[in-house]
Design a protein around this motif. Structure first.
Motif, PDB file in Angstrom:
ATOM      1  N   LEU A 250     101.704 -48.598  13.515  1.00  0.00           N
ATOM      2  CA  LEU A 250     101.126 -48.249  14.707  1.00  0.00           C
ATOM      3  C   LEU A 250      99.612 -48.803  14.622  1.00  0.00           C
ATOM      4  O   LEU A 250      99.093 -48.353  13.869  1.00  0.00           O
ATOM      5  CB  LEU A 250     101.329 -47.215  15.255  1.00  0.00           C
ATOM      6  CG  LEU A 250     100.994 -46.874  16.997  1.00  0.00           C
ATOM      7  CD1 LEU A 250     102.259 -47.448  17.528  1.00  0.00           C
ATOM      8  CD2 LEU A 250     101.194 -45.222  17.125  1.00  0.00           C
TER       9      LEU A 250
ATOM     10  N   GLN B 113      99.058 -48.385  20.375  1.00  0.00           N
ATOM     11  CA  GLN B 113      98.615 -47.421  21.331  1.00  0.00           C
ATOM     12  C   GLN B 113      98.335 -48.128  22.494  1.00  0.00           C
ATOM     13  O   GLN B 113      97.473 -49.051  22.603  1.00  0.00           O
ATOM     14  CB  GLN B 113      97.628 -46.444  20.777  1.00  0.00           C
ATOM     15  CG  GLN B 113      98.170 -45.475  19.963  1.00  0.00           C
ATOM     16  CD  GLN B 113      97.060 -44.490  19.350  1.00  0.00           C
ATOM     17  OE1 GLN B 113      96.239 -44.701  19.443  1.00  0.00           O
ATOM     18  NE2 GLN B 113      97.682 -43.115  19.019  1.00  0.00           N
TER      19      GLN B 113
ATOM     20  N   ASN C 159      98.770 -34.235  15.528  1.00  0.00           N
ATOM     21  CA  ASN C 159      99.044 -35.574  15.460  1.00  0.00           C
ATOM     22  C   ASN C 159      99.707 -36.059  14.446  1.00  0.00           C
ATOM     23  O   ASN C 159      99.155 -35.785  13.072  1.00  0.00           O
ATOM     24  CB  ASN C 159      97.506 -36.052  15.298  1.00  0.00           C
ATOM     25  CG  ASN C 159      97.585 -37.766  15.584  1.00  0.00           C
ATOM     26  OD1 ASN C 159      98.787 -38.356  15.702  1.00  0.00           O
ATOM     27  ND2 ASN C 159      96.399 -38.333  15.542  1.00  0.00           N
TER      28      ASN C 159
ATOM     29  N   THR D 243      95.940 -49.109  16.316  1.00  0.00           N
ATOM     30  CA  THR D 243      95.007 -48.214  17.044  1.00  0.00           C
ATOM     31  C   THR D 243      93.892 -49.361  16.964  1.00  0.00           C
ATOM     32  O   THR D 243      93.321 -49.696  16.073  1.00  0.00           O
ATOM     33  CB  THR D 243      94.659 -47.073  16.677  1.00  0.00           C
ATOM     34  OG1 THR D 243      94.145 -46.848  15.358  1.00  0.00           O
ATOM     35  CG2 THR D 243      96.102 -46.194  16.644  1.00  0.00           C
TER      36      THR D 243
ATOM     37  N   GLN E 183     102.156 -42.744  24.795  1.00  0.00           N
ATOM     38  CA  GLN E 183     101.278 -43.946  25.161  1.00  0.00           C
ATOM     39  C   GLN E 183     101.394 -44.845  24.222  1.00  0.00           C
ATOM     40  O   GLN E 183     100.105 -45.406  23.349  1.00  0.00           O
ATOM     41  CB  GLN E 183      99.828 -43.419  25.328  1.00  0.00           C
ATOM     42  CG  GLN E 183      99.741 -42.679  26.572  1.00  0.00           C
ATOM     43  CD  GLN E 183      98.316 -42.062  26.785  1.00  0.00           C
ATOM     44  OE1 GLN E 183      97.557 -41.993  25.981  1.00  0.00           O
ATOM     45  NE2 GLN E 183      97.805 -42.131  28.115  1.00  0.00           N
ATOM     46  N   SER E 184     102.440 -45.195  23.696  1.00  0.00           N
ATOM     47  CA  SER E 184     102.915 -46.131  22.616  1.00  0.00           C
ATOM     48  C   SER E 184     104.103 -47.275  23.027  1.00  0.00           C
ATOM     49  O   SER E 184     104.612 -46.797  23.869  1.00  0.00           O
ATOM     50  CB  SER E 184     103.183 -45.371  21.218  1.00  0.00           C
ATOM     51  OG  SER E 184     104.272 -44.952  21.314  1.00  0.00           O
TER      52      SER E 184
END
Length: 825
Positions: free
Chosen positions: A304, A410, A435, A306, A354-355
């Motif tokens: 992911l 994200q 998280n 960010t 929110q990904s």
């Protein structure tokens, strides 16, 4: 002999002996039968203007490429600013390697004395003519015949860089390097596709995809055209790039003739670098993608991406995965578990809000329930997870099952969840964490800092007096030519010619004063007035109705300063910013020409009771989007500094457009606080406390002003005047400023009577007709924006997320209520 002449001769000799003499090992050209040797570091070709050099460039231990680089930017450790390479993927040894121009006209690169086969060659043959290799002043390496014919040139086979006036044409492409230290061909390409559109794409051994402009958009939505098949794109000497698919841009330093280079970088982004002549530092003056996580494949599989302005881009492996190659994120992450049961009973899903993982959908299902979407993925052994979006399109649930988890990022403000398929024993571990990504291996992918390194150039001295005098005479003659050319350009109006070129290249017009005088009927129809300017309505030559803003002479700005800020205005393009068409400069006259909007300013509508609650909400959202663009999406950081209802204009559909931003202060994004404002800016009632308390000025001053505007729209009360509040039952009404009055109302409600507080705050002219949840959200967001401490205020992009997110939440609540009513029936 005259003593003055003797003095002149002495001065001439002193100056001549102080001039450097170039090394005799540097070649101006390479003739047939000659070679450049890798073992001689000074065995290079140099352009006549000494800007470019071509020779062997070290890319590792005993590894060399034949390359072209900027001479002035070569460093002591042999790292050059390289613009072209012949053998980036097939390196040669330090001993015995040569670049040779054969007598038959073929240019070949041999490795360690092994002539057959050559590592690289031009495959040219000119037995009937003598061929010469020369490096031109524009950085182009060219093979010429004795008749002047070009039989080969490096401009036709670029690597990762385009130089000014080097065209990118049909069949050509830029290919990124693997990294900043590995010059071999990378995974990103910049070229025209089969539909004549200039695109950025990812292409490696496993996947390929287009990510710029967005593949899911029609080219017309990105202002591109497919109907020109000539396929030519070029960056000119002024910083203007144009392509036959209608893609155009100008660099932030447009108009100056300095050295630039357009580079497709290892992170998949295209940037233009300009050379600061004083500091000799390359600075970014344009880039294609402002949000680095949008680049496909940048973090590889099962990871992911960010991004934040403080820490840059970071990649993190998904839970249950580890980084595949510790030094390279492009390989992504691999699972550290093996399938336990093929029927999927030992698997579950770990959610990420929110990904999004763009692409590689193995299935797309409309109106699937969450459980049905989950079962679909569990039943498919190749499914790695799924994305579920409730009420995503026209109120329908959307389910996307994923065959790969690639291009993960994200995306704040996106109200969807990605569910990653994992063994249940791993899920149990990560479900206990707040998280799940916390603690996973993550390398900072934001890139390397550019450092300016010192460089002293030493040249051998010679004692040949004749050569010294010869070089002095040449230098003196060159200096005289420069002086003559300079005064000639001044007298002939070179500046005016550049402006005409600028107008043709960008369609941003420089109007004459007479044109605007005629368009406004001698500046007769005034439609607005401020402290520094008067706005007139006019009709320009192409019959467009324009708002023509004429600055007062007492607010005179220097022409250079005005034009520098104009160059910023023309590059700003957003649906919620006023569109500027051109300008005029004549003596002390400074005029801007912009689009004219039918509904005037927000200030006009606030006084005329023409806004309902829905228009107010949409104006708040649109204004926030426009300011967020100025703050975070421009190459320069533009602060408005005077956000107020008079500077928010409304089109025929009441879509807001922020105006009067063009001549505000421009700051660099990486500066957290700025003290470069010579005076206080803004309007009484809308100004942030920082202006008065002499604190550092940041984008949060605009956030504060925006909050005041929103509170004014809601309450219908002017923030510069006092509010009389007699609701406490006292005989004398209490006098308060608008912000304090609203904040006191909300605090007194204490969570239980917010509806009553909102009713007191909302403008009575709405007659109680408004959406309570949205109005409450608007008040809460506005109060956050007007916090005294700038650190407590949100950014404008966060404001957009909160308001747009609230719209979705309210919509969902409405659907839930409808569903409950149906169940009851």
């Amino acid at each position: 002999m005259d003593s003055s002449f003797l003095n002149f001769v002495v001065v001439v000799m002193l100056v001549a002996f102080s001039l450097p003499v170039p090394s005799s090992s540097i070649h101006s050209s390479l003739s047939a039968g000659s070679s450049l040797d890798v073992q001689n570091k000074d065995d290079v070709l140099m352009s006549s203007n000494e800007v470019f050099s071509a020779g062997f460039h070290s890319v590792g231990v005993n590894a060399y490429c034949f390359a072209i680089w900027f001479t002035d930017q070569s460093l002591s450790d042999q790292n050059h600013v390289v613009v072209w390479m012949a053998n980036r993927d097939y390196l040669v040894n330090k001993k015995g390697s040569k670049l040779s121009l054969l007598k038959n006209g073929n240019l070949v690169l041999i490795d360690a004395g092994q002539w057959h086969p050559p590592v690289w060659e031009t495959v040219t043959n000119s037995n009937t003519s003598v061929v010469t290799l020369s490096l031109e002043d524009n950085g182009n390496l060219v093979l010429y015949t004795s008749e002047g014919e070009r039989v080969w040139q490096s401009f036709d086979s670029p690597t990762d860089t385009l130089l000014p006036h080097q065209p990118l044409t049909r069949g050509m492409m830029l290919i990124s390097t693997r990294s900043s230290t590995n010059y071999s061909s990378g995974f990103y390409k910049f070229r025209f596709d089969e539909y004549n559109i200039l695109r950025l794409s990812l292409s490696n051994l496993e996947v390929s995809s287009v990510y710029w402009p967005s593949a899911w958009k029609h080219p017309a939505e990105a202002n591109r055209t497919m109907y020109n098949s000539s396929k030519i794109a070029v960056l000119d000497g002024y910083g203007y790039f144009s392509s036959t698919d209608n893609f155009k841009f100008t660099t932030s330093d447009f108009g100056s003739r300095i050295w630039r280079r357009l580079v497709l970088e290892p992170d998949g982004n295209i940037r233009v670098y300009s050379l600061d002549e004083k500091t000799k530092v390359w600075e970014v003056t344009w880039q294609a993608i402002s949000r680095p996580c949008h680049v496909h494949g940048i973090c590889g599989l099962n990871s992911l991406c960010t991004y934040s302005q403080n820490s840059g881009r970071k990649c993190k492996c998904l839970p249950g995965h580890t980084m595949k190659v510790q030094t390279d994120w492009s390989y992504g992450c691999e699972p550290d578990f093996k399938p336990l049961d093929d029927d999927g009973r030992t698997y579950g899903f770990l959610p990420f809000s929110q990904s999004d993982f763009y692409g590689y959908d193995s299935g797309f299902f409309i109106n699937f329930t969450f459980d049905r979407c989950k079962d679909e993925c569990l039943s498919n052994q190749d499914c790695k997870g799924f994305l579920f979006r409730a009420n995503g399109s026209a109120g329908q649930n959307l389910c996307y099952t994923k065959s790969r988890l690639l291009n993960g990022q994200q995306k704040f403000g996106v109200h969807s969840y990605t569910y990653v398929k994992l063994p249940t024993n791993i899920i149990e571990i990560y479900e206990k964490m707040i998280n799940p990504l916390e603690g996973n291996s993550g390398l900072n992918c934001s890139g390397q800092d550019i450092m300016q390194l010192g460089r002293d150039y030493k040249k051998n001295s010679q004692n040949d007096s004749v050569k010294y005098m010869l070089w002095f005479v040449c230098a003196l003659g060159g200096f005289e030519v420069i002086l003559v050319a300079y005064f000639f350009s001044v007298n002939m109006g070179t500046y005016e010619k550049n402006q005409v070129y600028h107008q043709v290249a960008t369609s941003f017009k420089r109007f004459t004063y007479d044109e605007l005088k005629k368009a406004t009927n001698n500046f007769s129809q005034e439609i607005g007035r401020g402290g520094s300017s008067i706005v007139y309505k006019g009709v320009v030559l192409d019959n467009r109705v324009a708002a023509i803003k004429r600055f007062k002479e007492e607010n005179f700005r220097g022409e250079a300063e005005f034009l520098a800020e104009i160059s910023i205005i023309e590059r700003l393009n957003h649906i919620n910013l006023i569109e500027t068409w051109g300008y005029c400069v004549k003596r002390k006259q400074r005029i801007l020409v912009s689009e004219y909007l039918d509904n005037g300013s927000l200030a006009d509508k606030l006084s005329s009771n023409a806004l309902d609650w829905e228009k107010i909400y949409n104006i708040a959202v649109g204004t926030a989007k426009g300011l967020a663009y100025l703050h975070e999406e421009c190459l320069e950081w533009v602060l408005h500094c005077d956000v107020k209802p008079h500077n928010i204009l409304l089109d025929s559909n009441y879509e807001p457009k922020v105006a009067d931003f063009g001549l505000s202060k421009l700051l660099q994004r990486d500066v957290t606080g700025n003290s470069r404002f010579s005076r206080i800016r803004g309007t009484r009632g809308y100004m942030a406390p920082e202006w008065i308390s002499n604190q550092s000025i940041t984008s949060k001053v605009d956030v504060y002003s925006y909050g005041i505007v929103v509170l004014e729209m809601i309450s219908g009360r002017n923030p510069a005047t006092n509010v009389y509040d007699d609701t406490d039952g006292s005989c004398r009404p209490e006098q308060k400023m608008l912000v304090k009055w609203i904040r006191d109302k909300m605090q007194a409600a204490n969570g239980t009577g917010k509806d009553f507080a909102i009713r007191d705050i909302v403008d009575s002219r709405m007659n109680g007709v408004y959406d309570m949840p949205r109005m409450e959200a608007l008040v809460q967001v506005a109060l956050q924006c007007v916090e005294d401490q700038e650190s407590a205020r949100p950014t404008m992009s966060q404001v957009v997320d909160m308001l747009v997110g609230n719209t979705q939440i309210v919509h969902n609540k409405g659907l839930m209520q409808i569903n409950e009513e149906l169940v009851e029936e």
